[in-house]
Design a protein around this motif. Structure first.
Motif, PDB file in Angstrom:
ATOM      1  N   PHE A  23       0.822  -1.209   0.000  1.00 25.02           N
ATOM      2  CA  PHE A  23       0.000   0.000   0.000  1.00 25.02           C
ATOM      3  C   PHE A  23       0.859   1.264   0.000  1.00 25.02           C
ATOM      4  N   SER A  24       2.031   1.225   0.634  1.00 26.69           N
ATOM      5  CA  SER A  24       2.956   2.365   0.574  1.00 26.69           C
ATOM      6  C   SER A  24       3.423   2.611  -0.853  1.00 26.69           C
ATOM      7  N   LEU A  25       3.779   1.532  -1.551  1.00 25.36           N
ATOM      8  CA  LEU A  25       4.193   1.660  -2.951  1.00 25.36           C
ATOM      9  C   LEU A  25       3.070   2.235  -3.801  1.00 25.36           C
ATOM     10  N   PHE A  26       1.850   1.758  -3.554  1.00 23.85           N
ATOM     11  CA  PHE A  26       0.712   2.218  -4.353  1.00 23.85           C
ATOM     12  C   PHE A  26       0.488   3.719  -4.181  1.00 23.85           C
ATOM     13  N   THR A  31       6.306   5.518  -7.828  1.00 21.81           N
ATOM     14  CA  THR A  31       6.232   4.107  -8.199  1.00 21.81           C
ATOM     15  C   THR A  31       5.935   3.976  -9.688  1.00 21.81           C
ATOM     16  N   LYS A  32       6.694   3.100 -10.335  1.00 14.13           N
ATOM     17  CA  LYS A  32       6.513   2.849 -11.769  1.00 14.13           C
ATOM     18  C   LYS A  32       5.807   1.511 -11.956  1.00 14.13           C
ATOM     19  N   TYR A  33       4.944   1.469 -12.959  1.00 17.02           N
ATOM     20  CA  TYR A  33       4.133   0.280 -13.217  1.00 17.02           C
ATOM     21  C   TYR A  33       4.220  -0.134 -14.679  1.00 17.02           C
ATOM     22  N   GLN A  34       4.022  -1.417 -14.878  1.00 14.40           N
ATOM     23  CA  GLN A  34       3.578  -1.925 -16.165  1.00 14.40           C
ATOM     24  C   GLN A  34       2.077  -2.105 -15.997  1.00 14.40           C
ATOM     25  N   THR A  35       1.374  -2.432 -17.063  1.00 15.05           N
ATOM     26  CA  THR A  35      -0.061  -2.691 -16.940  1.00 15.05           C
ATOM     27  C   THR A  35      -0.418  -3.964 -17.686  1.00 15.05           C
ATOM     28  N   ASN A  36      -1.630  -4.436 -17.433  1.00 16.57           N
ATOM     29  CA  ASN A  36      -2.136  -5.575 -18.177  1.00 16.57           C
ATOM     30  C   ASN A  36      -2.170  -5.261 -19.676  1.00 16.57           C
ATOM     31  N   LEU A  37      -2.363  -4.002 -20.037  1.00 15.80           N
ATOM     32  CA  LEU A  37      -2.448  -3.629 -21.454  1.00 15.80           C
ATOM     33  C   LEU A  37      -1.117  -3.794 -22.170  1.00 15.80           C
ATOM     34  N   THR A  38      -0.013  -3.679 -21.438  1.00 15.41           N
ATOM     35  CA  THR A  38       1.308  -3.798 -22.061  1.00 15.41           C
ATOM     36  C   THR A  38       1.957  -5.153 -21.788  1.00 15.41           C
ATOM     37  N   VAL A  51      -4.997  -3.033 -14.807  1.00 13.69           N
ATOM     38  CA  VAL A  51      -4.340  -3.693 -13.680  1.00 13.69           C
ATOM     39  C   VAL A  51      -2.920  -3.145 -13.672  1.00 13.69           C
ATOM     40  N   LEU A  52      -2.521  -2.535 -12.555  1.00 13.11           N
ATOM     41  CA  LEU A  52      -1.168  -2.005 -12.416  1.00 13.11           C
ATOM     42  C   LEU A  52      -0.265  -3.106 -11.878  1.00 13.11           C
ATOM     43  N   ILE A  53       0.919  -3.256 -12.470  1.00 14.75           N
ATOM     44  CA  ILE A  53       1.833  -4.343 -12.122  1.00 14.75           C
ATOM     45  C   ILE A  53       3.178  -3.752 -11.722  1.00 14.75           C
ATOM     46  N   ILE A  83       7.955 -12.302  -9.228  1.00 15.72           N
ATOM     47  CA  ILE A  83       7.073 -11.915  -8.134  1.00 15.72           C
ATOM     48  C   ILE A  83       6.686 -10.458  -8.367  1.00 15.72           C
ATOM     49  N   SER A  84       5.386 -10.185  -8.414  1.00 12.35           N
ATOM     50  CA  SER A  84       4.915  -8.818  -8.667  1.00 12.35           C
ATOM     51  C   SER A  84       3.710  -8.484  -7.808  1.00 12.35           C
ATOM     52  N   PHE A  85       3.600  -7.203  -7.439  1.00  6.97           N
ATOM     53  CA  PHE A  85       2.350  -6.693  -6.889  1.00  6.97           C
ATOM     54  C   PHE A  85       1.420  -6.443  -8.065  1.00  6.97           C
TER      55      PHE A  85
END
Length: 173
Positions: A23-26, A31-38, A51-53, A83-85
């Motif tokens: 939750f701190s990262l969120f 914080t950098k994310y990939q997404t389900n779209l990519t 979905v943020l990954i 392992i990913s959030f």
């Protein structure tokens, strides 16, 4: 059956450390994310919302990764390959698929309070005619063996962000 449910997978102290970090990262604007779209094949995106990954190994202090790896040994597996959030936004889900290319996959649920009306259940095909459905309960881990068909129900527009850790082991060569 192709799956196992592990209740209270981590100790209270361990799950609190991991959950608080997620939750701190969120909430951290850096914080950098990939997404389900990519990251996902288009056949398993369909009309899902974002979905943020976030790859854990790039963001967590070593102690936190070690907490996970130590407990994953309970499954008699080597260290996982990924392992990913995952941060499941309102209206997000994943349709039926089998995690092709992976020997095993696990989901660890990190929301302390989850209203069942918010959706986000994992559905697992148990045979040709039957499906098991599991509520995303805090500190429960669902272990899926290779080629098990599964999906999640969409999260409600009233739902909180649904937070999970997704863990994958590649098929051995």
């Amino acid at each position: 059956m192709g799956y196992k449910l592990h209740t209270n997978f981590l100790s209270d102290e361990e799950i609190n450390i991991i959950s608080n970090e997620s939750f701190s990262l969120f909430k951290d604007p850096k914080t950098k994310y990939q997404t389900n779209l990519t990251r996902w094949d288009k056949n398993i995106i369909l009309d899902s919302n974002i979905v943020l990954i976030n790859n854990i190994t790039n963001n967590l202090k070593l102690k936190k990764v070690n907490i996970l790896n130590k407990n994953l040994k309970k499954l008699n597996k080597n260290k996982p390959d990924g392992i990913s959030f995952f941060y499941w936004t309102k209206g997000s889900y994943i349709p039926w698929h089998s995690d092709e290319g992976y020997e095993m996959a696990c989901t660890l649920y990190l929301n302390k309070n989850w209203n069942p009306n918010w959706g986000g259940f994992i559905n697992i095909k148990t045979d040709e005619y039957n499906v098991s459905s599991i509520k995303p309960e805090y500190n429960n881990l669902v272990e899926l063996q290779k080629n098990v068909f599964h999906s999640t129900t969409p999260t409600s527009l009233l739902a909180d962000i649904r937070v999970t850790i997704q863990i994958f082991w590649n098929v051995s060569n």
